[in-house]
Design an enzyme around this catalytic site. Structure first.
Site, mmCIF file in Angstrom:
data_model
loop_
_atom_site.group_PDB
_atom_site.id
_atom_site.type_symbol
_atom_site.label_atom_id
_atom_site.label_comp_id
_atom_site.label_asym_id
_atom_site.label_seq_id
_atom_site.Cartn_x
_atom_site.Cartn_y
_atom_site.Cartn_z
ATOM 1 N N HIS A 187 -2.075 4.110 -12.882
ATOM 2 C CA HIS A 187 -3.320 4.759 -13.320
ATOM 3 C C HIS A 187 -3.749 4.309 -14.726
ATOM 4 O O HIS A 187 -4.912 4.451 -15.094
ATOM 5 C CB HIS A 187 -3.161 6.283 -13.336
ATOM 6 N N ASP A 224 1.323 3.788 -3.152
ATOM 7 C CA ASP A 224 1.365 5.141 -3.700
ATOM 8 C C ASP A 224 0.252 5.960 -3.027
ATOM 9 O O ASP A 224 -0.788 5.413 -2.656
ATOM 10 C CB ASP A 224 1.124 5.068 -5.204
ATOM 11 N N HIS A 226 -1.740 7.872 -4.310
ATOM 12 C CA HIS A 226 -2.938 7.877 -5.156
ATOM 13 C C HIS A 226 -3.448 6.451 -5.354
ATOM 14 O O HIS A 226 -2.661 5.501 -5.413
ATOM 15 C CB HIS A 226 -2.620 8.497 -6.522
ATOM 16 N N ASP A 317 5.169 8.953 -3.269
ATOM 17 C CA ASP A 317 4.658 10.317 -3.204
ATOM 18 C C ASP A 317 3.809 10.574 -1.960
ATOM 19 O O ASP A 317 3.119 11.576 -1.868
ATOM 20 C CB ASP A 317 3.863 10.664 -4.465
HETATM 21 ZN ZN LIG Z 1 0.930 8.801 -6.997
#
Ligand SMILES: [Zn+2]
Length: 324
Positions: A187, A224, A226, A317
């Protein structure tokens, strides 16, 4: 084990689970508290693939520093403990060769990726009070950035381990390798820390590879749950790095939010078509769905792009009951 010493345990040969197999160091210690995978270790002795020139490697950030990378705004957040347990489980699943490394930090050139202001800010965290840290966090759009007393050192170690893995593969010591590190990085943007991500580990590694090793094409696969907004942004206009992400999207409502993870986000200029997003519209997708994406999108794209190296942002995750 002291955190400031270099310790390694290397297992080679058919019985990689044997405590004495090919060890390089006499310093051993438990690798995991994960009962399930420990049972697996006992019953299913692992064998190295005989077709491989070299073993595959796992490099683990074995430092107390990662345990204290917390949310400075809300110190009651305990999610990171779950992350640690998951890392320990991954450790025991993956090993054919394990290297435990602890180092005092890193001096890698991170200006290839991050602004000098950002680097100085993260480095200065240890000297700032909690209140000062909260002020810094609130400057960024996403306010729940995690950092604590030692977070800058922890983030630096994560970069160091990813770089070490890269070097071992490029020196030919390993065919492939995994760096299991905290904090993650996908991120983080050039001048912004977001959630756990202070430095973008994988972009730093990719930048070093491009600069030092004259590699012309790199593929980054990010699974991931995200979207890796920071990684995507780094190569938005670049046709030498293909960014491929599978993530939960929920019409832009799932973190990091907005349309950056949309299937319409494909890059710009020379980079147009070199960003590929596969956004899940909700959280009910499973293994079979991932396999379909691998077979029908990822593999054809990977064959066509024909990169010199593939880097994977392997956030874990996406699993059931795993929050982060
Ligand atoms: Zn993540």
């Amino acid at each position: 084990m002291q955190d400031d010493v270099y310790t390694s345990r290397v297992t080679r040969g058919e019985d990689a689970s044997s405590p004495d197999a090919g060890k390089e160091s006499s310093a051993h210690e438990p690798l995991s508290n994960c009962e399930d995978t420990r049972a697996f270790d006992k019953d299913e002795k692992r064998k190295l693939p005989t077709t491989s020139r070299h073993p595959h490697g796992v490099i683990i950030s074995h430092s107390k520093l990662r345990k204290i990378h917390r949310n400075v705004v809300d110190s009651n957040v305990a999610l990171f403990q779950q992350s640690l347990r998951r890392i320990e489980c991954v450790n025991t699943i993956a090993l054919t060769l394990i290297i435990l490394v602890s180092s005092r930090g890193c001096d890698h050139d991170m200006q290839l990726v991050h602004s000098l202001d950002h680097l100085n800010l993260i480095k200065s965290l240890s000297s700032k009070s909690v209140e000062e840290k909260k002020v810094i966090v609130k400057k960024w759009a996403k306010k729940s950035v995690y950092f604590y007393e030692e977070s800058s050192d922890s983030a630096c170690l994560a970069v160091d381990y990813v770089i070490k893995v890269k070097e071992k593969v490029f020196k030919g010591e390993l065919d492939s390798a995994v760096a299991i590190v905290q904090p993650p990085g996908h991120h983080a943007e050039a001048d912004k820390a977001i959630i756990f991500c202070l430095y973008n580990n994988i972009v730093i590694a990719a930048s070093h590879i491009k600069k030092e090793l004259k590699v012309s094409k790199i593929m980054i696969v990010d699974w991931d749950i995200h979207h890796g907004n920071g990684t995507q942004k780094s190569y938005w206009k670049d046709n030498t790095v293909l960014y491929f992400s599978v993530h939960r999207y929920d019409s832009g409502k799932f973190f990091p939010g907005g349309d950056v993870g949309s299937h319409n986000s494909i890059g710009e200029g020379e980079g147009k078509g070199f960003t590929i997003n596969v956004p899940w519209p909700h959280g009910l997708y499973g293994d079979a769905d991932y396999l379909v994406v691998w077979e029908h999108i990822l593999l054809p794209v990977a064959h066509k792009f024909n990169s010199d190296i593939i880097l994977i942002s392997g956030g874990f995750d996406a699993g059931k009951n795993l929050i982060f």
